[in-house]
Design a protein around this motif. Sequence first.
Motif, PDB file in Angstrom:
ATOM      1  N   ASP A   1      39.275  25.111  65.954  1.00  0.00           N
ATOM      2  CA  ASP A   1      40.023  23.854  65.876  1.00  0.00           C
ATOM      3  C   ASP A   1      41.205  23.965  66.835  1.00  0.00           C
ATOM      4  O   ASP A   1      42.123  24.740  66.593  1.00  0.00           O
ATOM      5  CB  ASP A   1      40.505  23.642  64.437  1.00  0.00           C
TER       6      ASP A   1
ATOM      7  N   GLU B   1      44.700  23.936  65.397  1.00  0.00           N
ATOM      8  CA  GLU B   1      45.069  25.153  64.656  1.00  0.00           C
ATOM      9  C   GLU B   1      45.433  26.275  65.625  1.00  0.00           C
ATOM     10  O   GLU B   1      46.397  27.006  65.412  1.00  0.00           O
ATOM     11  CB  GLU B   1      43.901  25.576  63.754  1.00  0.00           C
TER      12      GLU B   1
ATOM     13  N   LYS C   1      48.978  26.020  66.961  1.00  0.00           N
ATOM     14  CA  LYS C   1      50.035  26.466  66.040  1.00  0.00           C
ATOM     15  C   LYS C   1      50.346  27.947  66.239  1.00  0.00           C
ATOM     16  O   LYS C   1      51.501  28.372  66.271  1.00  0.00           O
ATOM     17  CB  LYS C   1      49.607  26.239  64.585  1.00  0.00           C
TER      18      LYS C   1
ATOM     19  N   GLU D   1      42.380  35.494  56.516  1.00  0.00           N
ATOM     20  CA  GLU D   1      43.227  34.309  56.685  1.00  0.00           C
ATOM     21  C   GLU D   1      42.833  33.489  57.922  1.00  0.00           C
ATOM     22  O   GLU D   1      43.689  33.027  58.684  1.00  0.00           O
ATOM     23  CB  GLU D   1      44.719  34.684  56.757  1.00  0.00           C
TER      24      GLU D   1
ATOM     25  N   GLU E   1      40.295  29.197  56.607  1.00  0.00           N
ATOM     26  CA  GLU E   1      40.973  27.944  56.261  1.00  0.00           C
ATOM     27  C   GLU E   1      41.512  27.208  57.492  1.00  0.00           C
ATOM     28  O   GLU E   1      42.078  26.118  57.374  1.00  0.00           O
ATOM     29  CB  GLU E   1      42.111  28.188  55.262  1.00  0.00           C
ATOM     30  N   HIS E   2      41.329  27.809  58.670  1.00  0.00           N
ATOM     31  CA  HIS E   2      41.826  27.189  59.896  1.00  0.00           C
ATOM     32  C   HIS E   2      40.704  26.695  60.821  1.00  0.00           C
ATOM     33  O   HIS E   2      40.998  26.161  61.887  1.00  0.00           O
ATOM     34  CB  HIS E   2      42.698  28.179  60.677  1.00  0.00           C
TER      35      HIS E   2
ATOM     36  N   THR F   1      41.351  34.308  52.011  1.00  0.00           N
ATOM     37  CA  THR F   1      41.807  32.946  52.263  1.00  0.00           C
ATOM     38  C   THR F   1      42.699  32.500  51.108  1.00  0.00           C
ATOM     39  O   THR F   1      43.183  33.323  50.328  1.00  0.00           O
ATOM     40  CB  THR F   1      40.605  31.996  52.471  1.00  0.00           C
TER      41      THR F   1
ATOM     42  N   THR G   1      51.868  24.828  59.027  1.00  0.00           N
ATOM     43  CA  THR G   1      51.000  25.968  59.329  1.00  0.00           C
ATOM     44  C   THR G   1      49.677  25.849  58.582  1.00  0.00           C
ATOM     45  O   THR G   1      48.616  26.146  59.131  1.00  0.00           O
ATOM     46  CB  THR G   1      51.695  27.292  58.960  1.00  0.00           C
ATOM     47  N   HIS G   2      49.741  25.423  57.320  1.00  0.00           N
ATOM     48  CA  HIS G   2      48.532  25.300  56.514  1.00  0.00           C
ATOM     49  C   HIS G   2      48.267  23.841  56.141  1.00  0.00           C
ATOM     50  O   HIS G   2      49.201  23.047  56.001  1.00  0.00           O
ATOM     51  CB  HIS G   2      48.652  26.120  55.222  1.00  0.00           C
ATOM     52  N   GLU G   3      46.986  23.532  55.982  1.00  0.00           N
ATOM     53  CA  GLU G   3      46.569  22.251  55.428  1.00  0.00           C
ATOM     54  C   GLU G   3      45.902  22.518  54.091  1.00  0.00           C
ATOM     55  O   GLU G   3      44.850  23.163  54.027  1.00  0.00           O
ATOM     56  CB  GLU G   3      45.588  21.543  56.366  1.00  0.00           C
TER      57      GLU G   3
ATOM     58  N   LYS H   1      42.225  22.158  53.429  1.00  0.00           N
ATOM     59  CA  LYS H   1      41.294  23.130  54.008  1.00  0.00           C
ATOM     60  C   LYS H   1      41.187  24.406  53.171  1.00  0.00           C
ATOM     61  O   LYS H   1      40.369  25.274  53.489  1.00  0.00           O
ATOM     62  CB  LYS H   1      41.717  23.485  55.436  1.00  0.00           C
TER      63      LYS H   1
END
Length: 247
Positions: free
Chosen positions: A9, A12, A15, A136, A139-140, A165, A191-193, A196
């Motif tokens: 993505d 992502e 970031k 980790e 989730e991105h 995750t 940073t995170h959604e 997701k």
Amino acid sequence: MTDTQTTVDPAEVAKFEAMAAEWWDPKGKFKPLHMLNPCRLDYITSQIAAEFDRDLSAESPFAGLRLLDIGCGGGLLSEPMARLGATVVGVDAAERNIPVAQAHAAQSGLDIDYRHNTAEALAAAGEQFDIVLNMEVVEHVADPLAYLTACAQLLKSGGLHICSTLNRNPKSFMMAIVGAEHVMRWLPKGTHEWSKFITPDELFDLLSKSGVTPVDRKGMVFNPITWSWSLSDRDLSVNYVTASVKP
């Protein structure tokens, strides 16, 4: 990087590109990972030792094992794996992370093969590993199942896949989004959604569909009193990690 179809993505990646220079600053934007790292390493090393019958007290217990750290960032996991004797390939879709990781490995006297690449491209090239660390990252990505399938394809038969995750529930929203990004300012906002995030049952289902067999999962729990992380058999409510093997 090759032009192979990818689940990366771009938003992502951007970031983490913006934070690349801070990977090895324990008080910088990656402070949460520095704090979490001992807990992650405890799980990773114990799972590898159990799966491949290795003695962690030996000088190079992971010698002879080829390990992929996908989404390696600045090398926070790649370096300890190399010190334990593994042949390490560190891959990241964020190009700016790679020279940071390479420079730090050189300063540390470690030989690590860092590449700006993707899981899909490595799988298409026929690369094979005994161990895939996938921490980790899921989730991105744009398509978790396609991404995990590429990771599974990278494993040799009998290989070990370790994936961590964030769970998706109100507590994880409060802890990982509100707490870490807005209150503690450990991470930049956005940073995170939360949408997701993936529940443990969902991840086990995705892993099974990808071509590996999930065999273990544990929570990684933050204690605000001792300011430290620990593994938990019961509390998977926020951060958690899984182990899977390829038949």
